[in-house]
Design a protein around this motif. Structure first.
Motif, PDB file in Angstrom:
ATOM      1  N   ILE A 180       0.849  -1.199   0.000  1.00 23.38           N
ATOM      2  CA  ILE A 180       0.000   0.000   0.000  1.00 23.38           C
ATOM      3  C   ILE A 180       0.877   1.240   0.000  1.00 23.38           C
ATOM      4  N   TRP A 181       1.848   1.271   0.893  1.00 20.88           N
ATOM      5  CA  TRP A 181       2.804   2.386   0.948  1.00 20.88           C
ATOM      6  C   TRP A 181       3.583   2.501  -0.358  1.00 20.88           C
ATOM      7  N   LEU A 182       4.020   1.373  -0.879  1.00 24.74           N
ATOM      8  CA  LEU A 182       4.838   1.381  -2.092  1.00 24.74           C
ATOM      9  C   LEU A 182       4.059   1.949  -3.279  1.00 24.74           C
ATOM     10  N   GLU A 183       2.833   1.511  -3.461  1.00 22.52           N
ATOM     11  CA  GLU A 183       2.037   1.963  -4.597  1.00 22.52           C
ATOM     12  C   GLU A 183       1.823   3.469  -4.571  1.00 22.52           C
ATOM     13  N   GLN A 184       1.477   4.015  -3.405  1.00 24.04           N
ATOM     14  CA  GLN A 184       1.247   5.454  -3.297  1.00 24.04           C
ATOM     15  C   GLN A 184       2.558   6.231  -3.395  1.00 24.04           C
ATOM     16  N   SER A 185       3.623   5.662  -2.886  1.00 26.08           N
ATOM     17  CA  SER A 185       4.934   6.315  -2.964  1.00 26.08           C
ATOM     18  C   SER A 185       5.377   6.518  -4.406  1.00 26.08           C
ATOM     19  N   LEU A 186       5.085   5.544  -5.258  1.00 24.96           N
ATOM     20  CA  LEU A 186       5.483   5.658  -6.657  1.00 24.96           C
ATOM     21  C   LEU A 186       4.846   6.873  -7.304  1.00 24.96           C
ATOM     22  N   PHE A 187       3.595   7.145  -6.972  1.00 26.08           N
ATOM     23  CA  PHE A 187       2.908   8.323  -7.506  1.00 26.08           C
ATOM     24  C   PHE A 187       3.669   9.593  -7.131  1.00 26.08           C
ATOM     25  N   THR A 188       4.115   9.662  -5.879  1.00 27.12           N
ATOM     26  CA  THR A 188       4.850  10.840  -5.401  1.00 27.12           C
ATOM     27  C   THR A 188       6.212  10.961  -6.064  1.00 27.12           C
ATOM     28  N   TRP A 189       7.002   9.893  -6.005  1.00 24.49           N
ATOM     29  CA  TRP A 189       8.395  10.003  -6.431  1.00 24.49           C
ATOM     30  C   TRP A 189       8.543  10.127  -7.937  1.00 24.49           C
ATOM     31  N   GLU A 190       7.616   9.589  -8.703  1.00 24.87           N
ATOM     32  CA  GLU A 190       7.672   9.786 -10.154  1.00 24.87           C
ATOM     33  C   GLU A 190       7.618  11.268 -10.506  1.00 24.87           C
ATOM     34  N   ARG A 191       6.812  12.011  -9.773  1.00 25.60           N
ATOM     35  CA  ARG A 191       6.658  13.439 -10.050  1.00 25.60           C
ATOM     36  C   ARG A 191       7.851  14.245  -9.552  1.00 25.60           C
ATOM     37  N   ILE A 192       8.359  13.899  -8.395  1.00 28.42           N
ATOM     38  CA  ILE A 192       9.513  14.620  -7.846  1.00 28.42           C
ATOM     39  C   ILE A 192      10.774  14.299  -8.646  1.00 28.42           C
ATOM     40  N   LEU A 193      10.937  13.042  -9.000  1.00 28.08           N
ATOM     41  CA  LEU A 193      12.153  12.621  -9.698  1.00 28.08           C
ATOM     42  C   LEU A 193      12.265  13.249 -11.071  1.00 28.08           C
ATOM     43  N   LYS A 194      11.156  13.429 -11.738  1.00 27.69           N
ATOM     44  CA  LYS A 194      11.192  14.035 -13.070  1.00 27.69           C
ATOM     45  C   LYS A 194      11.864  15.404 -13.030  1.00 27.69           C
ATOM     46  N   LYS A 195      11.494  16.217 -12.043  1.00 30.70           N
ATOM     47  CA  LYS A 195      12.097  17.550 -11.934  1.00 30.70           C
ATOM     48  C   LYS A 195      13.549  17.455 -11.471  1.00 30.70           C
ATOM     49  N   ALA A 196      13.820  16.564 -10.512  1.00 31.56           N
ATOM     50  CA  ALA A 196      15.191  16.401 -10.023  1.00 31.56           C
ATOM     51  C   ALA A 196      16.134  15.982 -11.151  1.00 31.56           C
ATOM     52  N   GLU A 197      15.678  15.083 -12.001  1.00 29.18           N
ATOM     53  CA  GLU A 197      16.505  14.637 -13.131  1.00 29.18           C
ATOM     54  C   GLU A 197      16.795  15.788 -14.082  1.00 29.18           C
ATOM     55  N   SER A 198      15.803  16.643 -14.293  1.00 25.19           N
ATOM     56  CA  SER A 198      16.023  17.773 -15.192  1.00 25.19           C
ATOM     57  C   SER A 198      17.071  18.731 -14.642  1.00 25.19           C
ATOM     58  N   LEU A 199      17.194  18.795 -13.302  1.00 29.52           N
ATOM     59  CA  LEU A 199      18.175  19.646 -12.644  1.00 29.52           C
ATOM     60  C   LEU A 199      19.492  18.921 -12.382  1.00 29.52           C
ATOM     61  N   LYS A 200      19.497  17.593 -12.633  1.00 32.69           N
ATOM     62  CA  LYS A 200      20.663  16.743 -12.349  1.00 32.69           C
ATOM     63  C   LYS A 200      21.032  16.792 -10.866  1.00 32.69           C
ATOM     64  N   ILE A 201      19.999  16.723 -10.027  1.00 30.86           N
ATOM     65  CA  ILE A 201      20.161  16.699  -8.572  1.00 30.86           C
ATOM     66  C   ILE A 201      19.639  15.370  -8.050  1.00 30.86           C
ATOM     67  N   LYS A 202      20.411  14.715  -7.204  1.00 26.36           N
ATOM     68  CA  LYS A 202      20.033  13.399  -6.696  1.00 26.36           C
ATOM     69  C   LYS A 202      19.005  13.515  -5.565  1.00 26.36           C
ATOM     70  N   ILE A 203      18.076  12.556  -5.549  1.00 24.86           N
ATOM     71  CA  ILE A 203      17.118  12.409  -4.466  1.00 24.86           C
ATOM     72  C   ILE A 203      17.521  11.195  -3.649  1.00 24.86           C
ATOM     73  N   ALA A 204      17.647  11.364  -2.330  1.00 22.41           N
ATOM     74  CA  ALA A 204      18.048  10.272  -1.447  1.00 22.41           C
ATOM     75  C   ALA A 204      16.968  10.040  -0.396  1.00 22.41           C
TER      76      ALA A 204
END
Length: 255
Positions: free
Chosen positions: A116-140
């Motif tokens: 349950i946590w994993l499924e909802q987390s994917l929704f969040t991190w897909e959106r955050i990661l897209k912007k982070a990748e464009s900035l070339k900044i790592k998310i940890a």
């Protein structure tokens, strides 16, 4: 070769310690809580950038209180994404190497249903990661209440981005883990970008200087090549910070 660690500093405390920060030319991990994110504007960010004219390496710590990246309630998830995006907006100006966010997983809250946590987390991190990748900044993603590394490994396996990884927190491991340190590093090692270094005696999140509690930092450093990570000191006062830096320099033992 030497490694200079980052030092955790809440944005709201930054100017209280500005003289020490500039004198010691500290690398920093700046923590932005919700109140700071509501108060800060572009002028304040540029002032912060000017205060860092000695060009330190930076990392950020995102807000976490009341937030839940794996929230089932869509409104809670939406405000979490909004807060995280506010941190990324600041990152567009200051360009940290890495931004740390909490996983939000607690087996009790999710009734042991990690999917349950994993499924909802994917929704969040897909959106955050897209912007982070464009900035070339790592998310940890930082371990908090996790008793084992497998839940974080499940999250890592859903992404194949070099900008999405793990922040391993020594103090939280010491409090909550039921698995050996070797197993954590073996399971998550390929994904680790950053280490949060602080200590405790296994009963409370004391954020002591490293070596002042029961966590075996020497053992940790023996388990991986020590060069290519962000190391952040998370002791909670200046005296403990400098004790930690001294101990870190003694233990890192780079050839």
């Amino acid at each position: 070769m030497s490694i200079k660690p980052h030092v955790h500093i809440p944005y709201r405390k930054f100017y209280d310690y500005i003289d020490i920060i500039q004198r010691e030319k500290l690398n920093l991990e700046i923590y932005f809580d919700g109140v700071s994110l509501d108060e800060i504007d572009k002028k304040a960010i540029l002032r912060l950038k000017d205060s860092l004219s000695y060009n330190p390496f930076l990392s950020f710590h995102g807000p976490f209180l009341d937030l839940s990246p794996g929230a089932v309630d869509p409104r809670v998830r939406d405000i979490t994404i909004e807060r995280f995006n506010q941190v990324l907006d600041i990152a567009e100006i200051l360009y940290p190497k890495c931004i740390v966010f909490h996983s939000g997983y607690d087996k009790w809250k999710y009734a042991f249903k990690v999917n349950i946590w994993l499924e909802q987390s994917l929704f969040t991190w897909e959106r955050i990661l897209k912007k982070a990748e464009s900035l070339k900044i790592k998310i940890a993603i930082e371990n908090i209440f996790e008793e084992e590394p497998e839940s974080l490994k499940l999250l890592m396996d859903k992404f194949s981005s070099p900008f999405f990884g793990i922040c391993f927190d020594t103090g939280h491991f010491n409090l909550f883990s039921k698995k050996a340190l070797e197993e954590w590093i073996s399971t998550l090692g390929p994904f680790i970008f950053e280490f949060h270094l602080h200590d405790n005696n296994g009963g409370f999140d004391e954020h002591l200087s490293i070596g002042s509690g029961s966590f075996d930092l020497k053992k940790l450093f023996s388990l991986f090549d020590k060069r290519d990570y962000v190391y952040t000191i998370e002791a909670h006062n200046a005296e403990e910070v400098f004790k930690s830096i001294k101990k870190f320099n003694e233990l890192i033992n780079l050839d």
